[in-house]
Scaffold this motif. Sequence first.
Motif, PDB file in Angstrom:
ATOM      1  N   LEU A 186       0.803  -1.218   0.000  1.00 54.50           N
ATOM      2  CA  LEU A 186       0.000   0.000   0.000  1.00 54.50           C
ATOM      3  C   LEU A 186       0.838   1.270   0.000  1.00 54.50           C
ATOM      4  N   LEU A 187       2.006   1.222   0.627  1.00 56.60           N
ATOM      5  CA  LEU A 187       2.830   2.411   0.741  1.00 56.60           C
ATOM      6  C   LEU A 187       3.935   2.497  -0.305  1.00 56.60           C
ATOM      7  N   SER A 188       4.013   1.505  -1.174  1.00 57.26           N
ATOM      8  CA  SER A 188       5.095   1.502  -2.154  1.00 57.26           C
ATOM      9  C   SER A 188       4.852   2.558  -3.227  1.00 57.26           C
ATOM     10  N   GLU A 189       5.929   2.998  -3.830  1.00 58.43           N
ATOM     11  CA  GLU A 189       5.855   3.971  -4.918  1.00 58.43           C
ATOM     12  C   GLU A 189       5.484   3.303  -6.232  1.00 58.43           C
ATOM     13  N   ASN A 190       5.726   1.997  -6.339  1.00 54.83           N
ATOM     14  CA  ASN A 190       5.426   1.275  -7.574  1.00 54.83           C
ATOM     15  C   ASN A 190       3.928   1.029  -7.665  1.00 54.83           C
ATOM     16  N   ARG A 191       3.355   1.384  -8.760  1.00 55.74           N
ATOM     17  CA  ARG A 191       1.934   1.176  -8.996  1.00 55.74           C
ATOM     18  C   ARG A 191       1.779   0.337 -10.258  1.00 55.74           C
ATOM     19  N   LEU A 192       0.670  -0.393 -10.311  1.00 51.53           N
ATOM     20  CA  LEU A 192       0.361  -1.156 -11.507  1.00 51.53           C
ATOM     21  C   LEU A 192       0.086  -0.180 -12.638  1.00 51.53           C
ATOM     22  N   GLU A 193       0.807  -0.319 -13.711  1.00 50.72           N
ATOM     23  CA  GLU A 193       0.579   0.551 -14.856  1.00 50.72           C
ATOM     24  C   GLU A 193      -0.146  -0.250 -15.931  1.00 50.72           C
ATOM     25  N   TYR A 194      -1.170   0.353 -16.479  1.00 50.23           N
ATOM     26  CA  TYR A 194      -1.923  -0.326 -17.521  1.00 50.23           C
ATOM     27  C   TYR A 194      -2.225   0.658 -18.630  1.00 50.23           C
ATOM     28  N   SER A 195      -2.481   0.116 -19.804  1.00 50.65           N
ATOM     29  CA  SER A 195      -2.708   0.996 -20.941  1.00 50.65           C
ATOM     30  C   SER A 195      -4.180   1.148 -21.279  1.00 50.65           C
ATOM     31  N   VAL A 209      -5.071  -4.073 -19.522  1.00 47.38           N
ATOM     32  CA  VAL A 209      -3.924  -4.462 -20.346  1.00 47.38           C
ATOM     33  C   VAL A 209      -2.677  -3.916 -19.671  1.00 47.38           C
ATOM     34  N   THR A 210      -1.753  -4.813 -19.325  1.00 45.59           N
ATOM     35  CA  THR A 210      -0.566  -4.381 -18.585  1.00 45.59           C
ATOM     36  C   THR A 210       0.695  -4.394 -19.429  1.00 45.59           C
ATOM     37  N   GLY A 211       0.636  -4.930 -20.631  1.00 45.24           N
ATOM     38  CA  GLY A 211       1.817  -4.906 -21.484  1.00 45.24           C
ATOM     39  C   GLY A 211       1.910  -6.092 -22.414  1.00 45.24           C
ATOM     40  N   ALA A 212       3.117  -6.321 -22.859  1.00 43.51           N
ATOM     41  CA  ALA A 212       3.399  -7.406 -23.800  1.00 43.51           C
ATOM     42  C   ALA A 212       3.412  -8.753 -23.072  1.00 43.51           C
ATOM     43  N   PRO A 213       3.176  -9.828 -23.782  1.00 46.80           N
ATOM     44  CA  PRO A 213       3.211 -11.153 -23.156  1.00 46.80           C
ATOM     45  C   PRO A 213       4.644 -11.597 -22.873  1.00 46.80           C
ATOM     46  N   MET A 214       4.767 -12.687 -22.140  1.00 52.15           N
ATOM     47  CA  MET A 214       6.094 -13.259 -21.912  1.00 52.15           C
ATOM     48  C   MET A 214       6.672 -13.669 -23.255  1.00 52.15           C
ATOM     49  N   GLU A 251      -0.655 -12.463 -32.322  1.00 51.94           N
ATOM     50  CA  GLU A 251      -0.191 -11.464 -31.366  1.00 51.94           C
ATOM     51  C   GLU A 251      -0.984 -11.574 -30.057  1.00 51.94           C
ATOM     52  N   LEU A 252      -0.266 -11.569 -28.935  1.00 52.71           N
ATOM     53  CA  LEU A 252      -0.882 -11.683 -27.616  1.00 52.71           C
ATOM     54  C   LEU A 252      -0.742 -10.388 -26.837  1.00 52.71           C
ATOM     55  N   VAL A 253      -1.607 -10.205 -25.839  1.00 48.99           N
ATOM     56  CA  VAL A 253      -1.477  -9.117 -24.866  1.00 48.99           C
ATOM     57  C   VAL A 253      -1.611  -9.728 -23.476  1.00 48.99           C
ATOM     58  N   THR A 254      -1.005  -9.069 -22.498  1.00 49.25           N
ATOM     59  CA  THR A 254      -1.102  -9.511 -21.112  1.00 49.25           C
ATOM     60  C   THR A 254      -2.191  -8.696 -20.440  1.00 49.25           C
ATOM     61  N   VAL A 255      -3.116  -9.390 -19.775  1.00 50.74           N
ATOM     62  CA  VAL A 255      -4.255  -8.745 -19.129  1.00 50.74           C
ATOM     63  C   VAL A 255      -4.290  -9.167 -17.662  1.00 50.74           C
ATOM     64  N   PHE A 256      -4.461  -8.187 -16.776  1.00 45.82           N
ATOM     65  CA  PHE A 256      -4.643  -8.447 -15.355  1.00 45.82           C
ATOM     66  C   PHE A 256      -6.138  -8.436 -15.078  1.00 45.82           C
ATOM     67  N   ILE A 257      -6.660  -9.559 -14.544  1.00 45.74           N
ATOM     68  CA  ILE A 257      -8.078  -9.680 -14.183  1.00 45.74           C
ATOM     69  C   ILE A 257      -8.182  -9.578 -12.671  1.00 45.74           C
ATOM     70  N   PRO A 258      -8.692  -8.465 -12.126  1.00 51.14           N
ATOM     71  CA  PRO A 258      -8.824  -8.353 -10.669  1.00 51.14           C
ATOM     72  C   PRO A 258      -9.833  -9.364 -10.139  1.00 51.14           C
ATOM     73  N   SER A 259      -9.657  -9.782  -8.894  1.00 52.89           N
ATOM     74  CA  SER A 259     -10.613 -10.699  -8.279  1.00 52.89           C
ATOM     75  C   SER A 259     -11.225 -10.046  -7.056  1.00 52.89           C
ATOM     76  N   SER A 260     -12.360 -10.557  -6.636  1.00 54.61           N
ATOM     77  CA  SER A 260     -12.988  -9.990  -5.446  1.00 54.61           C
ATOM     78  C   SER A 260     -12.773 -10.937  -4.270  1.00 54.61           C
ATOM     79  N   PRO A 261     -12.815 -10.480  -3.072  1.00 51.13           N
ATOM     80  CA  PRO A 261     -13.236  -9.146  -2.668  1.00 51.13           C
ATOM     81  C   PRO A 261     -12.096  -8.142  -2.669  1.00 51.13           C
ATOM     82  N   THR A 262     -10.880  -8.557  -2.971  1.00 52.57           N
ATOM     83  CA  THR A 262      -9.733  -7.653  -2.948  1.00 52.57           C
ATOM     84  C   THR A 262      -9.244  -7.435  -4.371  1.00 52.57           C
ATOM     85  N   PRO A 263      -9.583  -6.302  -4.990  1.00 53.23           N
ATOM     86  CA  PRO A 263      -9.216  -6.087  -6.387  1.00 53.23           C
ATOM     87  C   PRO A 263      -7.726  -5.910  -6.643  1.00 53.23           C
TER      88      PRO A 263
END
Length: 96
Positions: free
Chosen positions: A28-37, A55-60, A70-82
């Motif tokens: 929570l206190l880190s400077e790094n944040r999830l970056e998405y396009s 969409v968080t970026g290019a695939p592995m 062509e692939l893309v990397t996608v982060f799918i949040p889950s509940s209850p903690t997104p």
Amino acid sequence: MPYGEGLLKRIPLVRAIYPNIKQVTDFLLSENRLEYSSVVVVEYPRRGTWSMGLVTGAPMKRVQEAVSEELVTVFIPSSPTPVTGYVIQVPKKDVI
């Protein structure tokens, strides 16, 4: 490990919960944040079921080399903690 942290890890009750609390506060206190396009919708976890993701970026690299499209990397949040979720790699043509 800082000296104070070492002392905390020696106290029986604190030792049991300290690593979990530290992990959450560090996140929570880190400077790094999830970056998405962009925000997208993909069929996940199966065809006919739609999930919203980021969409968080290019695939592995090795995965992209193994498939012909062509692939893309996608982060799918889950509940209850997104802030937790799944990272999937899907064909770009299947992303809305």
